[in-house]
Enzyme design. Structure first.
Site, PDB file in Angstrom:
ATOM      1  N   LYS A  52      -1.564  11.338   4.686  1.00  0.00           N
ATOM      2  CA  LYS A  52      -1.460   9.889   4.455  1.00  0.00           C
ATOM      3  C   LYS A  52      -2.427   9.139   5.355  1.00  0.00           C
ATOM      4  O   LYS A  52      -3.215   8.299   4.895  1.00  0.00           O
ATOM      5  CB  LYS A  52      -0.030   9.406   4.717  1.00  0.00           C
ATOM      6  CG  LYS A  52       0.171   7.928   4.410  1.00  0.00           C
ATOM      7  CD  LYS A  52       1.426   7.368   5.058  1.00  0.00           C
ATOM      8  CE  LYS A  52       1.072   6.753   6.391  1.00  0.00           C
ATOM      9  NZ  LYS A  52       2.172   5.964   6.975  1.00  0.00           N
ATOM     10  N   ASP A  76       2.882   6.320   1.169  1.00  0.00           N
ATOM     11  CA  ASP A  76       3.846   5.933   2.197  1.00  0.00           C
ATOM     12  C   ASP A  76       5.204   5.728   1.530  1.00  0.00           C
ATOM     13  O   ASP A  76       5.393   6.068   0.359  1.00  0.00           O
ATOM     14  CB  ASP A  76       3.372   4.689   2.944  1.00  0.00           C
ATOM     15  CG  ASP A  76       3.340   3.453   2.062  1.00  0.00           C
ATOM     16  OD1 ASP A  76       3.611   3.563   0.835  1.00  0.00           O
ATOM     17  OD2 ASP A  76       3.055   2.360   2.574  1.00  0.00           O
TER      18      ASP A  76
END
Length: 369
Positions: free
Chosen positions: A240, A258
């Site tokens: 991420k 997320d």
């Protein structure tokens, strides 16, 4: 003795004349009014009475004959009406017996709603959602303040388990004290902990950002690498964080999964996967690579402003017709408007230094209220 036979013919002649006279009288027309009734008229009267007496039963029979069909018809209509009412009652009972219960209706509705969507239909719907979000958020951007790849890398690591706003309020002091990887790597850990305390988990985060600063200094000449494989080797950096840095600091397309992104793609039935890496792989198959970075920003923007975790503002959502989860949140438009956040709700955004085209208000600095 011989004369007696001769008298008989005379008597016969008289009787014959009398008979002829009676016949003639019978054929004579009725006398004028006021005249005395003749024997023939008197004889006719009983005959008329007899005729009237005979006609009366015939008239009664005729009247009865006329009345009978009418009565019969009325009786038939009454029977038909009774039969029809009985049929309706029976149909109503039958309908009541076969009418589905509330539970059955619920099951049927669920079965209808559970009708599977083809993969092609889902892809088309997903791409349409992306186009709609592009119209709603033409100013979508990373909501972390940064001036270079190093600042973005550190800020992204600090954003774990907290808001971008809190990170943006914290990093100005941190970068003022340690503007380069070399300086951060050589810092006193306790001083760093104190500076980043507002972001939470400050001890673990201090270890991560000082470790990645040392790795950048020792392995990459103080520069942030522009490759995914190199970035994920740094302490505290996962896919991420790496995709955030690649997409926004180097222009390399990446999907940022997320909590907001994962929640929305599951609500939209793009995937049922929970693991961020698997979610990234599925979404990457739906959209062309050129859309990955901006898609991430649009979805995250929508999740923070409208499609909240606990109470989505469904009644104010511009993509509600495309959402399979519509109705999970507030559907009343007026009530839903009160749930909108940041610029959609007329409130400051998360960045202290937002891009020039951002339509909202800048966030206040730390301690400003």
């Amino acid at each position: 003795m011989g004369e007696q036979p001769a008298a008989k013919p005379k008597k016969a002649a008289k009787e014959s004349k009398s008979a002829n006279r009676a016949a003639s009288t019978a054929s004579t027309p009725p006398s004028a009014p006021g005249a005395s009734p003749t024997p023939a008229t008197r004889a006719k009267a009983p005959a008329k009475k007899a005729a009237v007496a005979k006609k009366a039963p015939v008239a009664k029979k005729a009247s009865a004959a006329k009345t009978a069909p009418a009565a019969k018809k009325a009786s038939s209509a009454s029977q038909a009406a009774t039969k029809k009412a009985a049929t309706k009652e029976q149909a109503a009972k039958s309908a009541a017996a076969t009418k589905p219960t509330t539970a059955q209706k619920t099951v049927t509705a669920k079965q209808t709603a559970a009708k599977p969507e083809s993969h092609l239909a889902m892809v088309r719907r997903a791409r349409r959602i992306n186009r709609e979000l592009a119209d709603v958020y033409p100013y979508a951007h990373p909501e972390l303040d940064f001036r270079n790849p190093f600042e973005l890398l550190v800020a992204t690591v600090l954003s774990a388990q907290t808001t971008d706003l809190r990170v943006n309020q914290t990093t100005p002091a941190l970068f003022a004290a340690y503007p380069t990887p070399e300086e951060l790597a050589a810092a006193n850990p306790e001083d760093v902990e104190e500076l980043i305390r507002p972001t939470g988990f400050f001890r673990a985060k201090t270890k991560s950002i000082m470790g990645l600063a040392a790795a950048l200094r020792d392995d990459f000449g103080g520069n942030v690498p522009g490759r995914l494989d190199d970035l994920v080797k740094l302490p505290g950096v996962g896919r991420k964080t790496a995709n955030v840095v690649l997409g926004n600091a180097f222009g390399v397309p990446g999907i940022t999964v997320d909590t907001h992104f994962g929640r929305l793609v599951r609500r939209w039935k793009w995937t049922d996967e929970e693991d961020p890496v698997k979610v990234e792989a599925v979404v990457a198959e739906i959209f062309p690579k050129s859309e990955w970075t901006m898609l991430s920003h649009r979805v995250v923007f929508h999740g923070r402003r409208i499609c909240h975790a606990r109470k989505p503002a469904c009644g104010a959502c511009p993509i509600a017709p495309l959402c399979p989860a519509y109705g999970e949140g507030e559907t009343d438009p007026e009530k839903a408007k009160k749930l909108l956040k940041y610029e959609k709700g007329g409130l400051p955004g998360q960045r202290l230094s937002p891009p020039p085209d951002y339509p909202g208000l800048p966030a206040p600095p730390l301690g400003a209220g």
